[in-house]
Every structure is written in C-alpha cells, then in structure tokens.
Design a protein around this motif. Structure first.
Motif, short mmCIF file in Angstrom:
data_model
loop_
_atom_site.label_atom_id
_atom_site.label_comp_id
_atom_site.label_asym_id
_atom_site.label_seq_id
_atom_site.Cartn_x
_atom_site.Cartn_y
_atom_site.Cartn_z
N ALA A 246 0.81 -1.22 0.00
CA ALA A 246 0.00 0.00 0.00
C ALA A 246 0.84 1.26 0.00
N CYS A 247 2.15 1.12 0.05
CA CYS A 247 3.05 2.28 0.11
C CYS A 247 3.53 2.66 -1.30
N GLN A 248 3.22 3.88 -1.70
CA GLN A 248 3.61 4.34 -3.03
C GLN A 248 4.81 5.28 -3.00
N THR A 249 5.17 5.75 -1.82
CA THR A 249 6.31 6.65 -1.69
C THR A 249 7.19 6.20 -0.53
N GLU A 276 7.19 -3.11 -4.51
CA GLU A 276 7.46 -2.84 -5.92
C GLU A 276 7.53 -1.35 -6.26
N ALA A 277 6.64 -0.55 -5.67
CA ALA A 277 6.54 0.86 -6.04
C ALA A 277 7.78 1.66 -5.67
N VAL A 278 8.53 1.18 -4.70
CA VAL A 278 9.70 1.94 -4.23
C VAL A 278 10.96 1.07 -4.23
N ASN A 281 14.82 2.66 -4.80
CA ASN A 281 15.26 3.56 -3.73
C ASN A 281 15.31 2.85 -2.38
N LEU A 282 14.40 1.94 -2.16
CA LEU A 282 14.40 1.20 -0.91
C LEU A 282 15.61 0.28 -0.83
N ASP A 287 20.99 -1.00 1.36
CA ASP A 287 22.40 -1.30 1.10
C ASP A 287 23.33 -0.36 1.86
N ASN A 288 23.00 0.92 1.92
CA ASN A 288 23.88 1.87 2.61
C ASN A 288 23.52 2.03 4.09
#
Length: 378
Positions: A246-249, A276-278, A281-282, A287-288
C-alpha cells in the motif's frame, strides 16, 4: 506446595545479534525471579541447570548468583540448584559458598536430598549435575521411584529427550517414577511434555530464536498440579514481516514501518515484502544502511531485510537454501595453519571454545542467510 521452576539463565551471556547499545542487562532477570518468588510466597525455587553460560564464570557473576539466592532465606524460601552442560561443575573454579537455604547437587551421580519446608511438609528432590560438557549416559534409569514417605517428590533434570550428547532420556521412563513434578532444563523454548514434565525454557531470551521467555509457577495439591507459565522478561525478540504493497512513496514506507514499531522493549527483526513501487530507492537505503540507522534512533533493530519480489529476481538480498544446515567447522584444519604452541593447542582442546565459535558463526550466518534447521537452543 507452591514452587517456581526456572532453567537456562545463562547469567553471563549477553544479547546476541545486536550492534546497538541497550539499557537492559540480561542477567537482571534473576532479580525479577527472586522478587516474584518472594511476592508469591513460594516454598521452593528450582534451578534446572545452565545457571551460567561459561564453564568458568567470573567471580562477580558467581557472587551475584549466590547473593540473589540468599535473598530468599529471610522469607523461608529454599532453592535447589543443579549444573548443566554449559556450567558443568568443578570445585576448582568456584570462589563462593551458597547460603544454607540452598541445596546444591554437585555430583554427576543421581542423588536424592530431603528438605523440610517452612510449612513442615517434606520434599524429596532427585537430580544430578554435569561435571563434564557432555553426558552420553541415560541418567533417568538411576532416578529412584517416588518416595511416598515424603509429602512430595520432584525430579530435577538437565538434558534432552532422545539425542546422544546431553543425558538422553525418554518420557516413558520419567513417567514411570511417579514423581509429582519433573523440572527440566536444557531446551530454551518452553515445552510441556506431559502434565507434570516441563521444560521451562530460558526466562530471558538472548537472540531472535529464543521467543518463549518464561518460568513455571506451580502448586502441587492433592487434586493435582496447578501450572502457570509466567513471563518476567524485560525485553523480547520479535520478527515482523511488513507488507508494503500500500506504500507508493518512501515517506509512506517510513511512516508505515515506524507505525508498527510499537514497543521500546522489543528487539525487532524486520522483513519487508511487496515493495514494488519503491523498490530501487528502498534497495539503496537498505544497502547503505541509511534506513536502518534511522530506525535505530528510537528502536532496537536486530536485522532489516528485503524479501525477494516475485517479479524481480535480481532484487534478492539473501540466499534461501531450504532444509540445509551449516556443516561443522574443521578446527583441525584451522589449527594446522597456526603456530604450534602449547597455548594455542590448549585453546583448541577446550570444548567450550569449540562450541562458542560454532555458535557465534551460526548466529552471524543467520543474520544474512536463511537456513533450515531446528528451533531448540542448547
């Protein structure tokens, strides 16, 4: 007769898998057990082995243990102690004496001690302690039948059902003794094998596998036993799998994760799925370790992991190998690469060193890989 049964305190063992500073000291669980025993006015507290994690506990932790047990004496509460495979008993390593309200089994031979409780009732306790890190013999055959001359008869046992390294036993033999209760230690997850035969588990978990943090609070009555499991642990390990579909950002991701971290006394392992939506960037924030650092500002996070996406196999962040267990470490091969000195040989000959290394490697692997295997901690 009201009693407490606890085991596998491992007082000198720290929390495992943590890189954060935490305010909680795991050995403090003993104080809570003693406080509870006094508040409930029990007659006796049973300690079913592995009171210490090390075979040569420090003078400080030895004194802590004996001092806490001595707190029971003014209240007419007795304690009964056996030693397990981790803290197997050798007189040469102990600097302390137990107070006279404490009955200690030092021998590896099964013995029976008789106690008079503050109520005037009599209690027979049969048990033994480890004097070596392993016992291959079936010790249950040496336990006597119930002594009906006493009001109660308790069996105190540290070992495993089946197996071959830790006093292997079977349930049928235990039941045949007709004891009022068997207080078991060695398995870190609480387990009730029969009405009167119980592994209490460890009262304070040290890693994410130790999810039952309990003691047994029991009462033996003519009509039968009343058994309650009591959780006194200050902190608990918990694994959460969070669905981010449900998270788009990224802002929604952070808000959703933080909204699920509801208790500061829980040490969380987090699995994230359906992101999938993020995804890109996620993945970068994982990773960092930027996301991990942010979450650790207000919560204790043991592990943060992205579960694989069904549509993006390249986003795998761990290797999943079902039904696979780590092989034993070849210490002989390792030793061959080191200088052949007496000091090094002595270390490699110490079974506690071998066990400690294997445990630490297994724990490290568990943080980054998913392997199959049993849940019981020894």
């Amino acid at each position: 007769m009201k009693f407490i049964h606890t085991a596998d305190l491992h007082l000198d063992r720290e929390f495992e898998g943590l890189v954060q500073e935490v305010a909680y000291q795991p050995y403090k669980i003993l104080e809570k057990i003693i406080d509870f025993a006094i508040a409930e006015a029990v007659e006796v507290v049973f300690f079913a082995g592995d009171n210490f994690h090390q075979s040569q506990p420090s003078i400080k932790i030895q004194n802590y243990f004996t001092t806490q047990l001595a707190r029971l004496k003014p209240h007419g509460i007795q304690a009964v102690v056996i030693f397990g495979n981790h803290d197997y008993y050798r007189e040469s390593v102990y600097w302390v004496q137990f107070s006279d309200n404490v009955t200690v089994f030092y021998s590896e031979s099964v013995m029976t001690r008789k106690l008079t409780l503050r109520t005037g009732e009599t209690l027979a306790v049969s048990g033994f302690s480890y004097q070596h890190s392993h016992i291959s013999d079936d010790k249950i055959v040496d336990y006597p039948l119930r002594d009906y001359a006493c009001d109660y008869h308790i069996g105190l046992f540290h070992g495993e059902i089946s197996g071959h390294k830790f006093a292997p036993a079977n349930l049928t033999d235990m039941l045949s003794k007709n004891y009022n209760y068997w207080a078991l230690g060695h398995i870190h997850l609480a387990s009730q094998l029969a009405d009167s035969i119980i592994y209490s588990g460890t009262p304070q978990g040290r890693n994410k596998k130790e999810v039952t943090n309990l003691i047994v609070y029991g009462e033996i009555l003519p009509s039968g036993n009343l058994i309650y499991f009591q959780d006194l642990a200050e902190v608990h390990f918990e694994t959460l799998t969070l669905d981010l579909s449900a998270c788009q950002t990224l802002a929604q991701v952070l808000t959703y994760i933080m909204g699920n971290l509801v208790d500061e006394t829980i040490f969380y392992s987090l699995n994230l799925k359906n992101y999938e939506a993020v995804a890109d960037n996620l993945q970068e924030a994982i990773d960092n370790e930027e996301l991990l650092e942010e979450l650790r500002q207000n919560h204790t996070i043991v592990k943060l992991k992205l579960l694989p996406l069904a549509s993006n196999k390249h986003l795998l962040t761990s290797i999943e190998v079902p039904k696979f267990a780590m092989p034993d470490i070849d210490f002989t091969d390792i030793y061959s690469l080191l200088p052949h000195k007496k000091e090094i040989q002595a270390i490699f000959d110490d079974p506690e060193f071998i066990t400690e290394v294997q445990d630490n490697v297994s724990l490290y692997v568990s943080q980054y890989f998913d392997f199959g295997g049993g849940q019981d901690e020894n």
